[in-house]
Each structure stands twice: as C-alpha cells, then as structure tokens.
Scaffold this motif. Structure first.
Motif, PDB file in Angstrom:
ATOM      1  N   UNK A   3       4.466  14.280 -11.555  1.00 54.09           N
ATOM      2  CA  UNK A   3       5.086  14.350 -12.991  1.00 54.09           C
ATOM      3  C   UNK A   3       3.844  15.068 -13.833  1.00 54.09           C
ATOM      4  N   UNK A   4       2.506  14.421 -13.609  1.00 54.40           N
ATOM      5  CA  UNK A   4       1.656  14.995 -14.581  1.00 54.40           C
ATOM      6  C   UNK A   4       1.548  16.372 -13.933  1.00 54.40           C
ATOM      7  N   UNK A   5       1.284  17.047 -13.127  1.00 53.51           N
ATOM      8  CA  UNK A   5       1.331  18.437 -12.714  1.00 53.51           C
ATOM      9  C   UNK A   5       2.404  19.127 -13.557  1.00 53.51           C
ATOM     10  N   UNK A   6       3.641  18.790 -13.466  1.00 51.17           N
ATOM     11  CA  UNK A   6       4.890  19.343 -14.126  1.00 51.17           C
ATOM     12  C   UNK A   6       4.672  19.428 -15.771  1.00 51.17           C
ATOM     13  N   UNK A   7       3.705  18.252 -16.171  1.00 52.29           N
ATOM     14  CA  UNK A   7       3.606  18.115 -17.576  1.00 52.29           C
ATOM     15  C   UNK A   7       2.550  19.242 -18.198  1.00 52.29           C
ATOM     16  N   UNK A   8       1.642  19.503 -17.132  1.00 58.14           N
ATOM     17  CA  UNK A   8       0.648  20.374 -17.318  1.00 58.14           C
ATOM     18  C   UNK A   8       1.175  21.776 -17.019  1.00 58.14           C
ATOM     19  N   UNK A  38       0.982  -1.183  -0.143  1.00 56.52           N
ATOM     20  CA  UNK A  38      -0.125   0.049   0.070  1.00 56.52           C
ATOM     21  C   UNK A  38       0.820   1.399   0.018  1.00 56.52           C
ATOM     22  N   UNK A  39       2.012   1.275   0.595  1.00 57.32           N
ATOM     23  CA  UNK A  39       2.818   2.280   0.868  1.00 57.32           C
ATOM     24  C   UNK A  39       3.499   2.529  -0.490  1.00 57.32           C
ATOM     25  N   UNK A  40       4.037   1.355  -1.215  1.00 54.88           N
ATOM     26  CA  UNK A  40       4.540   1.797  -2.424  1.00 54.88           C
ATOM     27  C   UNK A  40       3.391   2.297  -3.485  1.00 54.88           C
ATOM     28  N   UNK A  41       2.295   1.733  -3.628  1.00 52.99           N
ATOM     29  CA  UNK A  41       1.188   2.189  -4.215  1.00 52.99           C
ATOM     30  C   UNK A  41       1.143   3.687  -4.151  1.00 52.99           C
ATOM     31  N   UNK A  42       0.994   4.114  -2.964  1.00 49.09           N
ATOM     32  CA  UNK A  42       0.603   5.664  -2.623  1.00 49.09           C
ATOM     33  C   UNK A  42       1.681   6.537  -2.975  1.00 49.09           C
ATOM     34  N   UNK A  43       3.032   5.888  -2.801  1.00 48.91           N
ATOM     35  CA  UNK A  43       4.370   6.595  -3.393  1.00 48.91           C
ATOM     36  C   UNK A  43       4.244   6.741  -4.780  1.00 48.91           C
ATOM     37  N   UNK A  90      -6.264   5.879 -10.319  1.00 51.97           N
ATOM     38  CA  UNK A  90      -5.690   4.956 -11.261  1.00 51.97           C
ATOM     39  C   UNK A  90      -4.175   4.800 -11.150  1.00 51.97           C
ATOM     40  N   UNK A  91      -3.871   3.489 -11.387  1.00 52.85           N
ATOM     41  CA  UNK A  91      -2.289   2.989 -11.523  1.00 52.85           C
ATOM     42  C   UNK A  91      -1.982   2.597 -12.857  1.00 52.85           C
ATOM     43  N   UNK A  92      -2.609   3.546 -13.934  1.00 55.82           N
ATOM     44  CA  UNK A  92      -2.211   3.258 -15.088  1.00 55.82           C
ATOM     45  C   UNK A  92      -0.798   3.732 -15.501  1.00 55.82           C
ATOM     46  N   UNK A  93      -0.339   3.470 -16.652  1.00 53.39           N
ATOM     47  CA  UNK A  93       1.059   3.900 -16.861  1.00 53.39           C
ATOM     48  C   UNK A  93       0.937   5.335 -16.984  1.00 53.39           C
ATOM     49  N   UNK A  94       2.079   6.100 -17.022  1.00 55.49           N
ATOM     50  CA  UNK A  94       2.245   7.571 -17.019  1.00 55.49           C
ATOM     51  C   UNK A  94       1.778   7.974 -18.373  1.00 55.49           C
ATOM     52  N   UNK A 152       4.026  10.329  -6.639  1.00 55.26           N
ATOM     53  CA  UNK A 152       5.491  10.788  -7.859  1.00 55.26           C
ATOM     54  C   UNK A 152       4.818  10.942  -9.368  1.00 55.26           C
ATOM     55  N   UNK A 153       3.675  10.186  -9.365  1.00 59.56           N
ATOM     56  CA  UNK A 153       2.850  10.212 -10.647  1.00 59.56           C
ATOM     57  C   UNK A 153       2.235  11.568 -10.829  1.00 59.56           C
TER      58      UNK A 153
END
Length: 75
Positions: free
Chosen positions: A18-23, A5-10, A57-61, A14-15
C-alpha cells in the motif's frame, strides 16, 4: 513460525504494498516498476534525521504514510 508471527508478516507485506502504491508504485529514482514489492526499499532523504525503519514498524497505515513522505521509494 507461529500464527501470530505469520499474521504480522502478512500485515507488514500488505502495508508495504500500500505504501509503495501511495508513493507512485515505482522507483522514484529510475522509474522502474514491478509487481514484486520485495524489490523496493524506503530510503530516508536525510539519513541523519532517521528515527526508525518503516518496514520494521507495525504502526497504523496513516502514520506510516505520513512518515513515508520523508522517504524515497527505491530499488
């Protein structure tokens, strides 16, 4: 919280960063910029067309990046 669970939240945090920076790294409405990524949310431009919440969602970046093109980054 277990390790998985900690790994998924991490990964999701991070994703999101990355999305915020992409936008553009700031609120698309007012231009506010913060290093605290928890202040940002993604809002679908047309709520009637919304299928899911990006942050849930835990889809690909790449897939999330494509979906984020239908969203505004807001506070």
């Amino acid at each position: 919280m277990n390790r998985r669970s900690a790994a998924v939240m991490n990964w999701r945090n991070r994703t999101k960063e990355k999305l915020i920076n992409y936008k553009g790294g700031k609120c698309e409405k007012c231009g506010y910029k913060s290093d605290m990524f928890s202040v940002y949310e993604f809002h679908h431009r047309d709520p009637e067309q919304k299928d899911f919440t990006i942050s849930g969602k835990s889809w690909s970046f790449e897939r999330l990046k494509n979906e984020s093109n239908n969203h505004n980054t807001c506070l």
